[in-house]
Design a protein around this motif. Structure first.
Motif, PDB file in Angstrom:
ATOM      1  N   ASN A 179       0.815  -1.221   0.000  1.00 33.89           N
ATOM      2  CA  ASN A 179       0.000   0.000   0.000  1.00 33.89           C
ATOM      3  C   ASN A 179       0.847   1.270   0.000  1.00 33.89           C
ATOM      4  O   ASN A 179       0.473   2.274  -0.592  1.00 33.89           O
ATOM      5  N   CYS A 180       1.994   1.219   0.635  1.00 33.14           N
ATOM      6  CA  CYS A 180       2.836   2.428   0.724  1.00 33.14           C
ATOM      7  C   CYS A 180       3.370   2.848  -0.644  1.00 33.14           C
ATOM      8  O   CYS A 180       3.757   3.998  -0.836  1.00 33.14           O
ATOM      9  N   ASN A 181       3.424   1.907  -1.587  1.00 32.69           N
ATOM     10  CA  ASN A 181       3.979   2.192  -2.912  1.00 32.69           C
ATOM     11  C   ASN A 181       2.900   2.159  -3.999  1.00 32.69           C
ATOM     12  O   ASN A 181       3.213   2.204  -5.178  1.00 32.69           O
ATOM     13  N   GLY A 222       6.408  -4.820   0.975  1.00 33.07           N
ATOM     14  CA  GLY A 222       5.407  -4.122   1.791  1.00 33.07           C
ATOM     15  C   GLY A 222       5.427  -4.618   3.227  1.00 33.07           C
ATOM     16  O   GLY A 222       5.181  -5.795   3.476  1.00 33.07           O
ATOM     17  N   GLU A 223       5.701  -3.717   4.133  1.00 34.68           N
ATOM     18  CA  GLU A 223       5.879  -4.109   5.544  1.00 34.68           C
ATOM     19  C   GLU A 223       4.668  -4.827   6.117  1.00 34.68           C
ATOM     20  O   GLU A 223       4.795  -5.742   6.918  1.00 34.68           O
ATOM     21  N   MET A 224       3.479  -4.377   5.725  1.00 28.67           N
ATOM     22  CA  MET A 224       2.294  -4.892   6.407  1.00 28.67           C
ATOM     23  C   MET A 224       1.929  -6.305   5.990  1.00 28.67           C
ATOM     24  O   MET A 224       1.544  -7.124   6.799  1.00 28.67           O
ATOM     25  N   LEU A 225       2.045  -6.609   4.708  1.00 25.91           N
ATOM     26  CA  LEU A 225       1.500  -7.881   4.225  1.00 25.91           C
ATOM     27  C   LEU A 225       2.549  -8.952   3.984  1.00 25.91           C
ATOM     28  O   LEU A 225       2.216 -10.124   3.898  1.00 25.91           O
ATOM     29  N   GLY A 278       9.253   3.670  -1.467  1.00 21.83           N
ATOM     30  CA  GLY A 278       8.320   4.152  -0.452  1.00 21.83           C
ATOM     31  C   GLY A 278       8.473   3.391   0.844  1.00 21.83           C
ATOM     32  O   GLY A 278       9.115   3.854   1.778  1.00 21.83           O
ATOM     33  N   CYS A 279       7.897   2.191   0.889  1.00 24.57           N
ATOM     34  CA  CYS A 279       7.897   1.436   2.137  1.00 24.57           C
ATOM     35  C   CYS A 279       9.334   1.078   2.549  1.00 24.57           C
ATOM     36  O   CYS A 279      10.243   1.040   1.719  1.00 24.57           O
ATOM     37  N   ASP A 280       9.478   0.770   3.839  1.00 27.43           N
ATOM     38  CA  ASP A 280      10.788   0.702   4.499  1.00 27.43           C
ATOM     39  C   ASP A 280      11.953   0.160   3.668  1.00 27.43           C
ATOM     40  O   ASP A 280      12.961   0.835   3.493  1.00 27.43           O
ATOM     41  N   LYS A 281      11.834  -1.092   3.210  1.00 26.99           N
ATOM     42  CA  LYS A 281      13.002  -1.757   2.618  1.00 26.99           C
ATOM     43  C   LYS A 281      13.194  -1.414   1.152  1.00 26.99           C
ATOM     44  O   LYS A 281      14.249  -1.707   0.581  1.00 26.99           O
ATOM     45  N   GLY A 321       0.940   6.769   0.367  1.00 24.39           N
ATOM     46  CA  GLY A 321       2.203   7.141   0.995  1.00 24.39           C
ATOM     47  C   GLY A 321       2.639   6.145   2.046  1.00 24.39           C
ATOM     48  O   GLY A 321       1.966   5.154   2.316  1.00 24.39           O
ATOM     49  N   HIS A 322       3.796   6.413   2.642  1.00 21.35           N
ATOM     50  CA  HIS A 322       4.314   5.527   3.675  1.00 21.35           C
ATOM     51  C   HIS A 322       3.993   6.079   5.061  1.00 21.35           C
ATOM     52  O   HIS A 322       3.471   7.195   5.203  1.00 21.35           O
ATOM     53  N   CYS A 323       4.283   5.314   6.091  1.00 18.41           N
ATOM     54  CA  CYS A 323       3.920   5.676   7.468  1.00 18.41           C
ATOM     55  C   CYS A 323       4.471   7.056   7.826  1.00 18.41           C
ATOM     56  O   CYS A 323       5.599   7.397   7.460  1.00 18.41           O
ATOM     57  N   TYR A 324       3.668   7.806   8.547  1.00 15.81           N
ATOM     58  CA  TYR A 324       3.878   9.239   8.690  1.00 15.81           C
ATOM     59  C   TYR A 324       4.529   9.656   9.999  1.00 15.81           C
ATOM     60  O   TYR A 324       4.364  10.789  10.457  1.00 15.81           O
ATOM     61  N   THR A 363      10.979   3.794   9.811  1.00 18.12           N
ATOM     62  CA  THR A 363      12.049   3.423   8.883  1.00 18.12           C
ATOM     63  C   THR A 363      11.840   4.044   7.509  1.00 18.12           C
ATOM     64  O   THR A 363      12.794   4.520   6.881  1.00 18.12           O
ATOM     65  N   ALA A 364      10.613   4.052   7.007  1.00 19.85           N
ATOM     66  CA  ALA A 364      10.385   4.589   5.663  1.00 19.85           C
ATOM     67  C   ALA A 364      10.725   6.077   5.608  1.00 19.85           C
ATOM     68  O   ALA A 364      11.438   6.531   4.697  1.00 19.85           O
ATOM     69  N   SER A 365      10.215   6.850   6.568  1.00 20.04           N
ATOM     70  CA  SER A 365      10.517   8.290   6.574  1.00 20.04           C
ATOM     71  C   SER A 365      12.004   8.527   6.812  1.00 20.04           C
ATOM     72  O   SER A 365      12.605   9.439   6.218  1.00 20.04           O
TER      73      SER A 365
HETATM   74 FE1  FES Z   1       5.056   0.857   4.620  1.00 17.28          FE
HETATM   75 FE2  FES Z   1       4.918   1.638   7.258  1.00 17.28          FE
HETATM   76  S1  FES Z   1       3.932  -0.025   6.274  1.00 17.28           S
HETATM   77  S2  FES Z   1       6.099   2.451   5.652  1.00 17.28           S
END
Ligand code: FES
Length: 585
Positions: free
Chosen positions: A59-61, A91-94, A127-130, A199-202, A206-208
């Motif tokens: 979702n972040c990307n 994607g970190e969440m899934l 976008g997302c962390d990794k 977007g990524h976590c706000y 790690t992503a920001s």
């Molecule tokens: Fe993607 Fe937090 S789940 S940055």
């Protein structure tokens, strides 16, 4: 159509594919023209890959295709020929068991895609962390001109009139639910309020953090690290980045000229000033390894000691990424850090860090503090040593409870994450607020993939008694949104015979953050005796990528890269190996 001579643009890799008059030249052009491109695209235009980690599974990307269109506008306008391609998206969440299991796989895919295709430059959409470190690592290894466009943070979470801080508040509120202070109905409402836009976590998770560090490294245009994902200025910066990469190709401005030792030092300073994610240490070490630059854990501690923490952003501070961006964002923090930075470091726009910062300003001193009035005099993330972590461990001191900065407690040991989940809320668990919770077999090999399990939940019986923080130690990582007195990245990990493997219930452990010490108060002879009896756990994988991972993964202090991926891709004469020798073969 007459293709231009290969000598028209000697620096363009793509001419080896498209610039020849022979049968292969025709074939390369003809097959690409099946996509509807006219002969004009082959007239010596630099071919720009738009390396997109877009995915509906991440979702972040998920908005990055829109951003890719903006990039392509910029490339066309500057006289380039953009071609978008996808890679694995993390994607970190899934993604289970953890995206960290696949960071190196994505980095390899990015590297080899750039190398194998007729690309003269590349725009990296992450976008997302990794996804950010994976793209940086891949680009560093192949060393073709590259610029990064992060997807930007989501809008702030809002539940009625209350601001929510992504994973940080979800963790806090889950503890409220477990303690019986938050009801099921409210918990359901929160589900639709916590993640409100693309977007990524706000928070400064790690992503920001990694998007900000990409800017600190000089791999983005100024301002690209923090503008909200849905802000039209993000589209504009994507378009400008598309134009800029065409110029970078013409200038021969490669990642190895941008991501130098000076740039890594700047990024590390920025990490400390931001109170950023502990994960960034692993990623920066891995990135340095790709560039052939030595970046020992001790250098993080040295830089932390001389870099004030000034960004008042959650989880260590008070505000969210939207407010951080409106306050001036990464550029404003870098401006504050000016006396401490390597200002000559060249950045993606062709200017030095110092030149870029001349126009930077802070618009909210509550969010970004002056260097002389920091939130903490030292950086947020520090490195611990001692007999429990001879190769180092990491703690985010900006998130530590003051009363636990120096602590001695008795260990309550969990053999692995399953054991933790099974026994955590057992009313008979022998644990109190002074205990030190220890989780092992959660590291690079042990878990495997070093998941973000290091934020061990506080046992329910202690939560109900009002305990908000405890010392927790593991060889896992933590999410950048975590908070509390949490020691992670213990190296060597338990699964390879680190001392963590032989800690027993009731052993005393000393944590002294100021002295950077983490000690198991057990005699050396007893430690040796226990280690002699220790047996390694059975490997998690016998075949496939998992087997490759287990055979080649390095420890946390070495960045968790694969041993065979370290070092630069240049030959001894300094010639980039990115040029495919003969596409006709
Ligand atoms: Fe993607 Fe937090 S789940 S940055």
């Amino acid at each position: 159509m007459t293709p231009s001579s290969p000598n028209d643009s000697p620096r363009l890799r793509s001419r080896d594919w498209f610039g020849k008059r022979d049968r292969w030249g025709l074939a390369h052009r003809a097959w690409l023209r099946s996509e509807g491109f006219s002969d004009r695209v082959f007239e010596g235009k630099p071919v720009i890959g738009v390396c997109n980690s877009w995915s509906e599974l991440n979702n972040c990307n998920a908005h990055l295709r829109i951003l890719a269109e903006a990039v392509k506008r910029g490339v066309w306008e500057a006289g380039g020929f953009p071609l978008e391609f996808n890679t694995l998206s993390l994607g970190e969440m899934l993604m289970k068991p953890t995206t960290m299991l696949y960071r190196n796989l994505m980095a390899m895919e990015v590297e080899e895609s750039i190398r194998a295709y007729p690309l003269d430059g590349v725009v990296l959409l992450c976008g997302c962390d990794k996804t950010t470190p994976a793209q940086l690592m891949g680009a560093a290894s192949v060393d073709v001109p590259a610029i990064m466009v992060p997807g930007g943070p989501m809008l702030s979470g809002m539940w009625h009139d209350r601001e929510l801080a992504a994973g940080t508040d979800v963790r806090r509120m889950w503890e409220e639910v477990r303690a019986g202070r938050l009801g099921e109905e409210q918990w359901c409402e929160i589900e639709s309020c916590v993640s409100r836009s693309a977007g990524h976590c706000y928070v400064m998770g790690t992503a920001s953090t990694m998007a900000s560090l990409a800017e600190g490294l000089g791999m983005t245009l100024p301002g690209a690290g923090d503008i909200p994902a849905v802000d039209s200025r993000r589209m504009m910066i994507a378009e400008r980045s598309g134009g800029r990469i065409v110029e970078m190709v013409r200038e021969g401005l490669r990642p190895s000229r941008i991501m130098t030792a000076a740039a890594l030092e700047n990024a590390t300073r920025l990490l400390m000033a931001l109170g950023g994610s502990t994960n960034a240490i692993v990623h920066l070490v891995a990135l340095a390894g790709r560039l052939g630059i030595r970046l020992p854990l001790s250098s993080f501690d040295d830089i932390a000691a001389t870099t004030p923490f000034i960004a008042n952003v959650k989880p260590s501070g008070k505000f969210l990424m939207e407010e951080f961006s409106y306050a001036g964002g990464v550029q404003a923090v870098l401006k504050e850090l000016t006396p401490l930075l390597q200002l000559d470091a060249i950045t993606a726009n062709g200017k030095s860090m110092g030149e870029n910062l001349k126009g930077a300003a802070c618009f909210n001193r509550e969010v970004i503090r002056p260097l002389r009035e920091p939130l903490l005099p030292q950086g947020g993330v520090v490195v611990l040593n001692g007999n429990l972590a001879p190769q180092g461990a990491v703690i985010k001191q900006s998130a530590v409870s003051p009363h636990l900065m120096k602590h001695r407690g008795r260990a309550v040991v969990f053999e692995n994450n399953q054991d933790l989940l099974a026994r955590l809320d057992d009313p008979n668990l022998p644990v109190d607020e002074n205990s030190v919770m220890v989780l092992r077999n959660a590291g690079p090999k042990g878990a495997p993939g070093m998941p973000e399990w290091g934020h061990l939940p506080i046992p329910a019986k202690l939560l109900k008694a009002g305990v908000k923080d405890m010392v927790r130690i593991s060889d896992a990582r933590i999410s950048g949104t975590s908070f509390g007195t949490i020691v992670v990245h213990v190296a060597p990990e338990a699964a390879v015979g680190g001392v963590l493997a032989i800690v027993r219930d009731g052993d005393e452990i000393d944590l002294d953050v100021a002295a950077r010490r983490l000690e198991l108060r057990v005699q050396d002879a007893e430690i040796r005796s226990r280690l002699a009896q220790w047996k390694p756990p059975a490997p998690h994988y016998e075949r496939g990528y998992g087997r490759l991972f287990l055979d080649h993964i390095l420890q946390a202090d070495e960045g968790c890269d694969f041993d065979f991926l370290r070092g630069s891709s240049r030959d001894e004469g300094g010639t980039p190996l990115a040029r495919y020798p003969n596409p006709a073969l």
